[in-house]
Motif scaffolding. Structure first.
Motif, mmCIF file in Angstrom:
data_model
loop_
_atom_site.group_PDB
_atom_site.id
_atom_site.type_symbol
_atom_site.label_atom_id
_atom_site.label_comp_id
_atom_site.label_asym_id
_atom_site.label_seq_id
_atom_site.Cartn_x
_atom_site.Cartn_y
_atom_site.Cartn_z
ATOM 1 N N MET A 1 -18.760 19.655 27.034
ATOM 2 C CA MET A 1 -19.714 18.682 26.895
ATOM 3 C C MET A 1 -19.563 17.270 26.359
ATOM 4 S SD MET A 1 -22.539 21.788 25.506
ATOM 5 C CE MET A 1 -23.675 20.805 24.785
ATOM 6 N N VAL A 2 -18.506 17.322 25.556
ATOM 7 C CA VAL A 2 -18.284 16.081 24.684
ATOM 8 C C VAL A 2 -17.942 14.659 25.507
ATOM 9 C CG1 VAL A 2 -16.561 14.991 23.156
ATOM 10 C CG2 VAL A 2 -16.865 17.458 22.964
ATOM 11 N N VAL A 3 -18.833 13.693 25.173
ATOM 12 C CA VAL A 3 -18.684 12.277 25.712
ATOM 13 C C VAL A 3 -18.359 11.243 24.918
ATOM 14 C CG1 VAL A 3 -20.270 12.989 27.649
ATOM 15 C CG2 VAL A 3 -21.067 11.882 25.490
ATOM 16 N N ASN A 4 -18.212 11.657 23.415
ATOM 17 C CA ASN A 4 -17.983 10.705 22.362
ATOM 18 C C ASN A 4 -17.325 11.496 21.163
ATOM 19 O OD1 ASN A 4 -17.971 8.342 21.163
ATOM 20 N ND2 ASN A 4 -19.799 8.908 20.186
ATOM 21 N N ASN A 5 -16.370 10.761 20.582
ATOM 22 C CA ASN A 5 -15.803 11.331 19.600
ATOM 23 C C ASN A 5 -15.970 10.426 18.232
ATOM 24 O OD1 ASN A 5 -14.420 13.775 20.370
ATOM 25 N ND2 ASN A 5 -13.217 12.527 21.604
ATOM 26 N N VAL A 6 -16.228 11.000 17.075
ATOM 27 C CA VAL A 6 -16.114 10.235 15.793
ATOM 28 C C VAL A 6 -15.554 11.128 14.779
ATOM 29 C CG1 VAL A 6 -18.238 8.727 16.181
ATOM 30 C CG2 VAL A 6 -18.704 11.073 15.022
ATOM 31 N N SER A 7 -14.971 10.697 13.867
ATOM 32 C CA SER A 7 -14.222 11.462 12.725
ATOM 33 C C SER A 7 -14.093 10.796 11.422
ATOM 34 C CB SER A 7 -12.805 11.643 13.590
ATOM 35 O OG SER A 7 -12.002 11.508 12.376
ATOM 36 N N ASP A 8 -13.550 11.237 10.384
ATOM 37 C CA ASP A 8 -13.426 10.744 9.051
ATOM 38 C C ASP A 8 -12.035 10.322 8.970
ATOM 39 O OD1 ASP A 8 -11.936 13.263 8.700
ATOM 40 O OD2 ASP A 8 -13.353 14.000 7.279
ATOM 41 N N ASN A 9 -11.252 10.355 9.901
ATOM 42 C CA ASN A 9 -9.862 9.922 10.037
ATOM 43 C C ASN A 9 -9.007 10.390 8.940
ATOM 44 O OD1 ASN A 9 -10.414 8.028 12.253
ATOM 45 N ND2 ASN A 9 -11.721 6.822 11.062
ATOM 46 N N GLY A 10 -8.979 11.666 8.644
ATOM 47 C CA GLY A 10 -8.201 12.291 7.745
ATOM 48 C C GLY A 10 -8.588 12.110 6.016
ATOM 49 N N GLU A 11 -9.423 11.039 5.905
ATOM 50 C CA GLU A 11 -10.031 10.859 4.652
ATOM 51 C C GLU A 11 -10.967 11.674 4.086
ATOM 52 O OE1 GLU A 11 -10.942 6.562 4.829
ATOM 53 O OE2 GLU A 11 -8.902 6.117 3.802
ATOM 54 N N LEU B 1 -17.887 15.830 16.462
ATOM 55 C CA LEU B 1 -17.696 15.202 14.969
ATOM 56 C C LEU B 1 -16.651 15.892 14.555
ATOM 57 C CD1 LEU B 1 -18.909 13.651 12.625
ATOM 58 C CD2 LEU B 1 -20.435 15.560 12.144
ATOM 59 N N SER B 2 -15.357 15.034 14.158
ATOM 60 C CA SER B 2 -14.073 15.565 13.614
ATOM 61 C C SER B 2 -14.026 15.217 12.354
ATOM 62 C CB SER B 2 -13.032 14.995 14.575
ATOM 63 O OG SER B 2 -13.183 15.510 15.903
ATOM 64 N N GLY B 3 -13.128 16.218 11.403
ATOM 65 C CA GLY B 3 -12.827 15.968 10.318
ATOM 66 C C GLY B 3 -13.350 16.969 9.207
ATOM 67 N N TYR B 4 -12.872 17.199 8.092
ATOM 68 C CA TYR B 4 -13.053 18.019 7.140
ATOM 69 C C TYR B 4 -14.491 17.819 6.544
ATOM 70 C CZ TYR B 4 -8.898 20.776 8.114
ATOM 71 O OH TYR B 4 -7.910 21.526 8.530
ATOM 72 N N LEU B 5 -14.889 16.405 6.215
ATOM 73 C CA LEU B 5 -15.990 16.212 5.859
ATOM 74 C C LEU B 5 -16.700 16.765 4.291
ATOM 75 C CD1 LEU B 5 -18.001 16.741 9.115
ATOM 76 C CD2 LEU B 5 -17.335 14.624 8.443
ATOM 77 N N GLN B 6 -15.628 16.670 3.616
ATOM 78 C CA GLN B 6 -15.506 17.179 2.046
ATOM 79 C C GLN B 6 -16.302 16.350 1.115
ATOM 80 O OE1 GLN B 6 -12.168 19.212 0.977
ATOM 81 N NE2 GLN B 6 -11.822 20.494 2.484
ATOM 82 N N SER B 7 -17.497 15.982 1.419
ATOM 83 C CA SER B 7 -18.378 15.262 0.474
ATOM 84 C C SER B 7 -19.815 15.744 0.416
ATOM 85 C CB SER B 7 -18.230 13.812 0.628
ATOM 86 O OG SER B 7 -19.238 12.898 -0.202
ATOM 87 N N TRP B 8 -20.442 15.960 -0.941
ATOM 88 C CA TRP B 8 -21.546 16.287 -0.980
ATOM 89 C C TRP B 8 -22.449 15.438 -0.564
ATOM 90 C CZ3 TRP B 8 -24.396 13.473 -4.261
ATOM 91 C CH2 TRP B 8 -23.914 12.532 -5.223
#
Ligand code: NAG
Ligand code: NAG
Ligand code: NAG
Length: 338
Positions: free
Chosen positions: A125-135, A153-160
């Motif tokens: 299904m994926v047509v587009n990728n966005v990420s927190d780039n490891g930060e 959506l990629s990344g660990y996204l560790q922010s409240w």
């Protein structure tokens, strides 16, 4: 007796009537098909058939049918951050979060308002990728706006900060399955009875193995024993007139048994599944964190006052550089050192 004469006129009228009915039924069917094709209730593609339309019923049930796709890595605490942030981002963009049918948190929490798809279908299904780039422990404001359906959506996204405006929805998502919640509740009641306590403080002691390769350059620092004693004293002073039971869940039972051998401390069963430890800690009245996202979530869900270890990560290390402390720790939490 004579046979009645066949009334040809009447027969013709009968067939005319039937033909009219047929035309009417055909016409209605045709109109409905046109309507469905135009407004799209069902969408069939190479990925199989699934609803992706603006049908009112679908929209009421899931929000918009525009999917935001998230895949998951790591253990429970990591997955909770990824889920909470992705869910909030989807909600903000009026999208529906799509996750794998194998998503492990399903077994722990009563998750809702999301769509499950087999992993291979999600990938297609994926047509587009966005990420927190490891930060990962840094808030990326640009990730709050998703411009396209079927974005992954990629990344660990560790922010409240990703989910700060959806706190009540996140708490609703992380309702434990009844059997886990009940077990935790029974355990806490038992501990309170034994200690004759009015207050429980959940303590997560994660002892990251510092001889692990790369641990030093990454910058992990496990809190020393003095930190725990100080944090325990902090809550003893805060609740000065009440008996307190400190409930410690840990990945290093022997270290805790030797180093935190106090009469006000109870240790969680070492054979507890992680989900049960999390449920116990999150039902306590206050929290003492060590390091890692598991303890972070126990503290966040418990809603009471929180003490966290301010000495991790080591300043200047890789982890320190990928982190904005204010994006990771909540402003009203208390930082303590040894
Ligand atoms: C998105 O990223 C995945 C890897 O995570 C890659 O396999 C895929 O080709 C990418 N898709 C697009 C459209 O960029
Ligand atoms: C904990 O302390 C008690 C006495 O205060 C002692 O009997 C026991 O052996 C200690 N346990 C450990 C693991 O050191
Ligand atoms: C402590 O938490 C329990 C739930 O685990 C709750 O029933 C109790 O009222 C809380 N006590 C205080 C003093 O907040």
């Amino acid at each position: 007796m004579t046979r009645p004469v066949v009334n040809i006129r009447a027969d013709i009228r009968k067939y005319e009537k039937m033909a009219k009915h047929c035309i009417f039924i055909f016409f209605v069917g045709f109109s409905v098909s046109l309507f469905v094709l135009n407004f799209g209730w069902f969408y069939t593609s190479e990925y199989g058939s699934y609803t992706i339309s603006n049908s009112k019923e679908y929209t009421l049930k899931y929000g918009s049918g525009c999917p935001l796709i998230k895949q998951f890595a790591g253990r429970t605490g990591n997955q909770m951050f990824m889920f909470a942030s992705a869910f909030a981002i989807a909600k903000k963009n009026k999208m529906t979060l799509h996750v794998s049918t194998k998503f492990p948190l399903r077994r722990i929490f009563r998750l809702k308002w999301i769509e499950y798809r087999p992993t291979d279908i999600l990938n297609k299904m994926v047509v587009n990728n966005v990420s927190d780039n490891g930060e990962s422990a840094t808030f990326h404001l640009d990730l709050m706006t998703i411009n396209m359906c079927n974005t992954q959506l990629s990344g660990y996204l560790q922010s409240w900060r990703y989910f700060s405006t959806y706190t009540s929805e996140i708490k609703a998502q992380f309702q434990f399955q009844a059997s886990i919640a009940n077990q935790a509740q029974d355990y806490i009641k038992e501990v309170m009875k034994i200690h004759n306590a009015f207050i429980t403080v959940g303590v997560h002691v994660r002892r990251y193995k510092l001889d692990r390769p790369g641990a030093k350059t990454k910058g992990y620092r496990t809190p020393p024993v003095e930190y725990y004693h100080n944090a325990i004293d902090h809550f003893t002073n805060l609740y000065h007139n009440l008996n307190i039971a400190f409930i410690i869940c840990t990945d290093d039972y022997y270290w805790v048994a030797q180093n935190l051998n106090r009469s006000d401390v109870t240790l969680c069963n070492t054979h507890n599944p992680a989900a049960l430890d999390l449920a116990i800690l999150s039902q306590c009245n206050a929290s003492i964190m060590s390091i890692g996202s598991f303890g972070w979530w126990a503290a966040y869900l418990s809603e009471g006052p929180v003490v966290y270890y301010g000495g991790n990560p080591i300043p200047g290390s890789d982890n320190d550089q990928s982190m904005v402390r204010g994006d990771y720790f909540l402003p009203h939490w208390t930082s303590m050192l040894e």
